[in-house]
Enzyme design. Structure first.
Site, PDB file in Angstrom:
ATOM      1  N   GLU A   1       0.729  -1.119  -0.004  1.00 54.80           N
ATOM      2  CA  GLU A   1      -0.494   0.000   0.059  1.00 54.80           C
ATOM      3  C   GLU A   1       0.917   1.408  -0.090  1.00 54.80           C
ATOM      4  OE1 GLU A   1      -2.859   2.384   3.259  1.00 54.80           O
ATOM      5  OE2 GLU A   1      -3.087  -0.122   3.377  1.00 54.80           O
TER       6      GLU A   1
ATOM      7  N   GLU B   1      -2.364  11.153   3.621  1.00 53.25           N
ATOM      8  CA  GLU B   1      -3.563  11.310   4.258  1.00 53.25           C
ATOM      9  C   GLU B   1      -3.608  12.882   5.101  1.00 53.25           C
ATOM     10  OE1 GLU B   1      -5.161   7.093   6.418  1.00 53.25           O
ATOM     11  OE2 GLU B   1      -2.508   7.684   6.533  1.00 53.25           O
TER      12      GLU B   1
END
Length: 188
Positions: free
Chosen positions: A79, A84
Site C-alpha cells: 500500500e 493522508e
C-alpha cells in the site's frame, strides 16, 4: 461542471468535489473513487491537485493498493499512501508505505506541515521507480523510501497498483463535522 450521483450510492461528484452523502441528522457515509479494474499503475508519477475538506472527523486520503490484494492479502500486496490527513490534524499530512516489514502503525512514513490545506489547492505527488518512492507537496520533497536491500518483505512495489481517492467520515465528533461543513458552505 460535473455532477454525478449513483442511485443508492454512498457518494457523489458535485462541482468536481467528492461529496459524502448525509444519511440522517448529521451522519455521513464515507466516500471513495477507485481505479480498480479500470487503470493500474507500475512506476511513474501521480499528481493530485486538491483542497482538503474542513472539519474534525473527516479523514481524506489519496492512496494506492496492489492489484494482487485478493490473492496475496494486505499488507503483502503493498500500500502506498500518497497523502493522508487525520481528522484531528488539519495542518499536517502524511505519506506512508505498508508492507510485510511494517504495516498498520507503520514506521515507513513521514509528515509535513500544510497549514492552509483546507483553504488552498496543493499538489500532492508521488514519484515511483524501481529504486525508490518519493513524496512531495507543491514540488517540495519531504519523504523518500528506498530500502538498501529490497525483498518481498519491504518492497512489494514491483506489481501494479490502483489508485483510491477517499474521504472517510468518523472520528470525534461527527456532529462537529456536520456543523463546520454547513458553517463554511463547503462541500465535504
Amino acid at each position: 461542471e460535473i455532477s454525478a450521483c449513483l442511485v443508492g450510492s454512498e457518494m457523489c461528484i458535485r462541482d468536481r468535489f467528492i461529496v459524502a452523502r448525509e444519511i440522517s441528522n448529521g451522519q455521513y457515509t464515507s466516500a471513495r473513487l477507485k481505479s480498480q479494474g479500470l487503470q493500474n499503475f507500475t512506476y511513474g508519477r501521480i499528481d493530485v491537485r486538491a483542497i482538503l475538506p474542513i472539519g474534525q472527523g473527516i479523514w481524506p486520503a489519496i492512496w494506492m493498493l496492489g492489484v494482487n490484494f485478493n490473492s496475496l492479502g494486505w499488507p503483502a500486496c503493498g500500500e502506498i499512501d500518497i497523502m493522508e490527513q487525520k481528522g484531528w490534524e488539519k495542518g499536517k499530512i502524511s505519506s506512508a508505505l505498508h508492507n510485510l516489514s511494517s504495516s498498520g502503525n507503520t514506521e515507513n512514513f513521514a509528515e509535513t506541515d500544510v497549514p492552509n490545506s483546507t483553504s488552498e489547492f496543493h499538489v500532492y505527488a508521488m514519484n515511483w521507480n524501481a529504486e525508490r518512492i518519493e513524496f512531495s507537496v507543491d514540488g517540495d520533497l519531504f519523504y523518500s523510501y528506498s530500502p538498501a536491500t529490497k525483498n518481498s518483505q519491504n518492497w512489494p512495489y514491483t506489481a501494479p497498483q490502483f489508485i483510491i481517492l477517499n474521504v472517510a467520515m468518523g472520528g470525534d465528533p461527527v456532529s462537529y463535522t456536520h456543523l463546520r461543513a454547513h458553517e463554511t458552505g463547503r462541500n465535504l
